[in-house]
Scaffold this motif. Structure first.
Motif, PDB file in Angstrom:
ATOM      1  N   GLY A 120      -7.719  -3.908  24.104  1.00 27.81           N
ATOM      2  CA  GLY A 120      -7.519  -3.120  23.350  1.00 27.81           C
ATOM      3  C   GLY A 120      -6.733  -2.679  22.224  1.00 27.81           C
ATOM      4  O   GLY A 120      -7.158  -1.241  21.376  1.00 27.81           O
ATOM      5  N   LEU A 121      -6.655  -3.562  21.690  1.00 29.22           N
ATOM      6  CA  LEU A 121      -5.338  -3.631  20.341  1.00 29.22           C
ATOM      7  C   LEU A 121      -6.377  -2.953  19.156  1.00 29.22           C
ATOM      8  O   LEU A 121      -6.363  -1.753  18.975  1.00 29.22           O
ATOM      9  CB  LEU A 121      -5.202  -5.026  20.008  1.00 29.22           C
ATOM     10  N   HIS A 122      -7.453  -2.700  19.099  1.00 28.04           N
ATOM     11  CA  HIS A 122      -8.726  -2.265  18.445  1.00 28.04           C
ATOM     12  C   HIS A 122      -8.954  -0.994  18.041  1.00 28.04           C
ATOM     13  O   HIS A 122      -9.318  -0.016  17.540  1.00 28.04           O
ATOM     14  CB  HIS A 122      -9.844  -3.685  17.935  1.00 28.04           C
ATOM     15  N   LEU A 123      -9.148  -0.912  19.307  1.00 24.62           N
ATOM     16  CA  LEU A 123      -9.235   0.678  20.227  1.00 24.62           C
ATOM     17  C   LEU A 123      -8.085   1.787  19.662  1.00 24.62           C
ATOM     18  O   LEU A 123      -8.208   2.805  19.918  1.00 24.62           O
ATOM     19  CB  LEU A 123      -9.841   0.719  21.273  1.00 24.62           C
ATOM     20  N   GLN A 124      -6.480   0.774  19.674  1.00 30.35           N
ATOM     21  CA  GLN A 124      -5.661   1.928  19.824  1.00 30.35           C
ATOM     22  C   GLN A 124      -5.157   3.149  18.497  1.00 30.35           C
ATOM     23  O   GLN A 124      -6.055   2.486  17.483  1.00 30.35           O
ATOM     24  CB  GLN A 124      -4.162   1.293  19.969  1.00 30.35           C
ATOM     25  N   PRO A 125      -4.159   3.468  18.514  1.00 32.37           N
ATOM     26  CA  PRO A 125      -4.233   4.521  16.849  1.00 32.37           C
ATOM     27  C   PRO A 125      -3.370   3.621  16.080  1.00 32.37           C
ATOM     28  O   PRO A 125      -2.962   2.885  16.419  1.00 32.37           O
ATOM     29  CB  PRO A 125      -3.102   5.548  17.351  1.00 32.37           C
ATOM     30  N   ALA A 126      -3.348   3.742  14.665  1.00 24.62           N
ATOM     31  CA  ALA A 126      -2.668   2.865  13.571  1.00 24.62           C
ATOM     32  C   ALA A 126      -1.527   2.548  13.918  1.00 24.62           C
ATOM     33  O   ALA A 126      -0.624   2.391  14.397  1.00 24.62           O
ATOM     34  CB  ALA A 126      -3.226   3.717  12.696  1.00 24.62           C
ATOM     35  N   GLY A 127      -0.969   4.201  14.617  1.00 21.79           N
ATOM     36  CA  GLY A 127       0.562   3.713  14.231  1.00 21.79           C
ATOM     37  C   GLY A 127       0.511   2.877  16.325  1.00 21.79           C
ATOM     38  O   GLY A 127       2.654   2.873  15.938  1.00 21.79           O
ATOM     39  N   GLN A 128       0.247   3.199  17.400  1.00 26.57           N
ATOM     40  CA  GLN A 128       0.621   2.638  18.437  1.00 26.57           C
ATOM     41  C   GLN A 128       0.156   0.834  17.653  1.00 26.57           C
ATOM     42  O   GLN A 128       0.831   0.173  17.679  1.00 26.57           O
ATOM     43  CB  GLN A 128      -0.441   2.679  19.282  1.00 26.57           C
ATOM     44  N   ILE A 129      -0.787   0.233  16.529  1.00 28.95           N
ATOM     45  CA  ILE A 129      -1.247  -0.930  16.396  1.00 28.95           C
ATOM     46  C   ILE A 129       0.289  -1.156  15.811  1.00 28.95           C
ATOM     47  O   ILE A 129       0.430  -2.377  16.271  1.00 28.95           O
ATOM     48  CB  ILE A 129      -2.100  -1.243  15.641  1.00 28.95           C
ATOM     49  N   LEU A 130       0.697  -0.574  14.630  1.00 33.67           N
ATOM     50  CA  LEU A 130       1.908  -1.273  13.996  1.00 33.67           C
ATOM     51  C   LEU A 130       3.156  -1.269  14.889  1.00 33.67           C
ATOM     52  O   LEU A 130       3.405  -1.943  14.582  1.00 33.67           O
ATOM     53  CB  LEU A 130       2.246  -0.121  12.937  1.00 33.67           C
TER      54      LEU A 130
END
Length: 293
Positions: A15-25
């Protein structure tokens, strides 16, 4: 714990592509930090490789680098930085990159599959028996890297192989195998991330240890640099001033007398003439410690 194969799927990728930018980073940063844990177990192999390379360079030989893609870029960065950091001439640290200079602007995957290019690059490197070569590939299977390893060993060149996957051909055919077990990438197979980060850190440590063994680092200073621009002139003056315990104007005059070479300038600042300073450094193999007041 991530799987060992760099092509495997990372647990944090769900689900990486669905996460908020800060969580991805944050996930990307955590994966990079996690990859560095793979460097610690490799320290004994890195130490052994550094000693072999330092010995080759001390005898007037070469320490070569080879790689393709992201691994090749890590090797290239380290090789290019040795002249400015340790004063090593580029011809003593040749770089073999799959595809050559053109590939640095437009990398093409096919170049790393052609063994003829690898042999030609090794021929052009000037490496010969008694030298060492650092060969990097995340997968440990890149044909360009394997060809150079095979040919180099046949020529009496010590092969140091870096790979991020266990039991791979490069590690098996290397004289010194440096396994950086970084595991799965958070973007599966994108080894420019964790694998490359670990490779660059390993190379940083190896080349600094080489510099120390050659006497090019003293008390954490780059004492073998030659000041040829404004930034380096300022750095060189501060190094000479600190290590010779003299004011900056005295350090500047000493550097002028040695054409910007830091090691002899330190000795000149302490009272030697430039000719004697050069002779004494020749006698100690370039090491300052026995000569400092």
């Amino acid at each position: 714990m991530a799987e060992s194969n760099t092509e495997s799927r990372h647990p944090a990728a769900d689900g990486l592509h669905l996460q908020p930018a800060g969580q991805i980073l944050s996930a990307l940063l955590d994966a990079q930090i996690g990859a560095l844990a793979g460097v610690k177990p490799a320290l004994p192999a890195i130490e052994k490789a550094a000693e072999i390379c330092a010995d080759a360079l001390a005898r007037g030989g070469r320490m070569g680098y080879a790689g393709a893609g992201s691994s090749g870029l890590m090797a290239l960065a380290d090789s290019l930085e040795l002249a400015g950091t340790f004063g090593l001439p580029p011809e003593r640290t040749p770089m073999m990159f799959a595809g050559g200079a053109d590939a640095l602007l437009h990398m093409k995957g096919a170049a790393e599959d052609d063994p003829r290019l690898a042999v030609a690059d090794l021929d052009a490197s000037g490496l010969q028996a008694g030298d060492a070569v650092l060969i990097l590939t995340a997968s440990g299977r890149t044909p360009y890297a394997l060809t150079i390893a095979q040919e180099a060993r046949a020529r009496g060149i010590t092969v140091v192989g870096f790979a991020n996957v266990d039991g791979t051909p490069l590690l098996e055919m290397s004289d010194i195998a440096v396994l950086l077990r970084t595991g799965a990438e958070i973007v599966a197979g994108s080894t420019r991330m964790g694998a490359a980060t670990a490779q660059k850190v390993a190379l940083n440590m190896l080349s600094v240890l080489v510099g120390i063994r050659l006497g090019h680092v003293h008390d954490g200073y780059m004492v073998n640099l030659v000041a040829d621009n404004a930034k380096l002139v300022d750095r060189a003056m501060r190094i000479v001033s600190n290590l010779a315990s003299v004011p900056l104007p005295v350090a500047e005059a000493a550097l002028t007398a040695t054409q910007g070479a830091v090691k002899p300038a330190i000795l000149v600042a302490q009272g030697m003439d430039p000719e004697r300073a050069a002779a004494e450094l020749e006698r100690t193999g370039g090491h300052l410690q026995p000569l400092l007041a």
